[in-house]
Design a protein around this motif. Structure first.
Motif, PDB file in Angstrom:
ATOM      1  N   PRO A 121      -3.910  -3.174   6.800  1.00 47.19           N
ATOM      2  CA  PRO A 121      -2.711  -4.002   6.884  1.00 47.19           C
ATOM      3  C   PRO A 121      -2.967  -5.502   6.724  1.00 47.19           C
ATOM      4  CG  PRO A 121      -3.119  -2.884   8.975  1.00 47.19           C
ATOM      5  CD  PRO A 121      -4.146  -2.404   8.004  1.00 47.19           C
ATOM      6  N   GLY A 122      -4.217  -5.938   6.806  1.00 41.38           N
ATOM      7  CA  GLY A 122      -4.547  -7.340   6.638  1.00 41.38           C
ATOM      8  C   GLY A 122      -4.755  -7.751   5.187  1.00 41.38           C
ATOM      9  N   ARG A 123      -4.735  -6.781   4.273  1.00 44.36           N
ATOM     10  CA  ARG A 123      -4.969  -7.071   2.850  1.00 44.36           C
ATOM     11  C   ARG A 123      -3.645  -7.377   2.164  1.00 44.36           C
ATOM     12  NH1 ARG A 123     -10.266  -7.698   1.654  1.00 44.36           N
ATOM     13  NH2 ARG A 123      -9.868  -6.960  -0.438  1.00 44.36           N
ATOM     14  N   TYR A 124      -3.707  -8.321   1.224  1.00 44.20           N
ATOM     15  CA  TYR A 124      -2.495  -8.704   0.506  1.00 44.20           C
ATOM     16  C   TYR A 124      -1.929  -7.548  -0.310  1.00 44.20           C
ATOM     17  CZ  TYR A 124      -3.125 -13.510   1.954  1.00 44.20           C
ATOM     18  OH  TYR A 124      -3.242 -14.656   2.706  1.00 44.20           O
ATOM     19  N   SER A 125      -2.794  -6.690  -0.838  1.00 42.07           N
ATOM     20  CA  SER A 125      -2.286  -5.547  -1.605  1.00 42.07           C
ATOM     21  C   SER A 125      -1.431  -4.650  -0.723  1.00 42.07           C
ATOM     22  CB  SER A 125      -3.439  -4.746  -2.219  1.00 42.07           C
ATOM     23  OG  SER A 125      -4.255  -4.167  -1.211  1.00 42.07           O
ATOM     24  N   ASN A 126      -1.830  -4.475   0.523  1.00 43.33           N
ATOM     25  CA  ASN A 126      -1.076  -3.664   1.474  1.00 43.33           C
ATOM     26  C   ASN A 126       0.281  -4.305   1.746  1.00 43.33           C
ATOM     27  OD1 ASN A 126      -0.240  -3.003   4.390  1.00 43.33           O
ATOM     28  ND2 ASN A 126      -1.823  -1.470   4.002  1.00 43.33           N
ATOM     29  N   MET A 127       0.280  -5.615   1.973  1.00 42.38           N
ATOM     30  CA  MET A 127       1.530  -6.327   2.221  1.00 42.38           C
ATOM     31  C   MET A 127       2.460  -6.234   1.015  1.00 42.38           C
ATOM     32  SD  MET A 127       0.070  -9.765   4.009  1.00 42.38           S
ATOM     33  CE  MET A 127      -1.471  -9.639   4.883  1.00 42.38           C
ATOM     34  N   ALA A 128       1.885  -6.345  -0.179  1.00 46.24           N
ATOM     35  CA  ALA A 128       2.693  -6.265  -1.395  1.00 46.24           C
ATOM     36  C   ALA A 128       3.296  -4.876  -1.561  1.00 46.24           C
ATOM     37  CB  ALA A 128       1.848  -6.623  -2.621  1.00 46.24           C
ATOM     38  N   MET A 129       2.506  -3.832  -1.275  1.00 51.61           N
ATOM     39  CA  MET A 129       3.024  -2.474  -1.391  1.00 51.61           C
ATOM     40  C   MET A 129       4.235  -2.276  -0.471  1.00 51.61           C
ATOM     41  SD  MET A 129      -0.663  -0.497  -1.528  1.00 51.61           S
ATOM     42  CE  MET A 129      -0.088   0.807  -0.507  1.00 51.61           C
ATOM     43  N   LEU A 130       4.118  -2.741   0.751  1.00 53.17           N
ATOM     44  CA  LEU A 130       5.217  -2.589   1.709  1.00 53.17           C
ATOM     45  C   LEU A 130       6.442  -3.386   1.282  1.00 53.17           C
ATOM     46  CD1 LEU A 130       3.175  -2.725   5.036  1.00 53.17           C
ATOM     47  CD2 LEU A 130       4.257  -0.712   3.998  1.00 53.17           C
TER      48      LEU A 130
END
Length: 120
Positions: free
Chosen positions: A14-23
């Motif tokens: 959850p700390g990765r930007y890719s994760n934030m972008a997916m959400l």
């Protein structure tokens, strides 16, 4: 669903930007295809470890540094997306030129900022 977006460099951290972008993409109604080094699940989205064999990808948003992108050049171009977004730290002149030569729009931008400002 809105246009389909492939997130290359997807992570279940959850700390990765890719994760934030997916959400954020999912919240905004976009169909998300996450591809990463290791399998995982993020909010019901399964991270694939291989590129999909599909032709309906509108956007590829990159979260891999240029050295790690090289292994995906041909696969990205074969998807024939409308555009590729090079997020901060992923800028890659070689891939940008290849994409442009194949009629793919190239953007050096931040997917999260684009989503939050209505530019996506």
């Amino acid at each position: 669903m809105k246009n389909k977006t492939l997130v290359l460099g997807a992570s279940d951290n959850p700390g990765r930007y890719s994760n934030m972008a997916m959400l954020q993409l999912q919240r905004k109604g976009h169909d998300v295809v996450p591809v990463g080094k290791k399998a995982g699940t993020v909010n019901g989205m399964d991270i694939q470890t291989t590129m999909p064999q599909t032709e309906d990808i509108d956007t590829v948003t990159l979260y891999l540094n240029p050295d790690h992108q090289k292994a995906y050049y041909d696969q990205i171009l074969m998807l024939r997306p409308r555009r590729i977004i090079f997020n901060p730290g992923t800028e890659n002149e070689e891939l940008e030129e290849m994409a442009a030569q194949n009629g793919i729009k190239v953007m050096e931008a931040c997917t999260l900022v684009m989503l939050n400002t209505g530019q996506y």
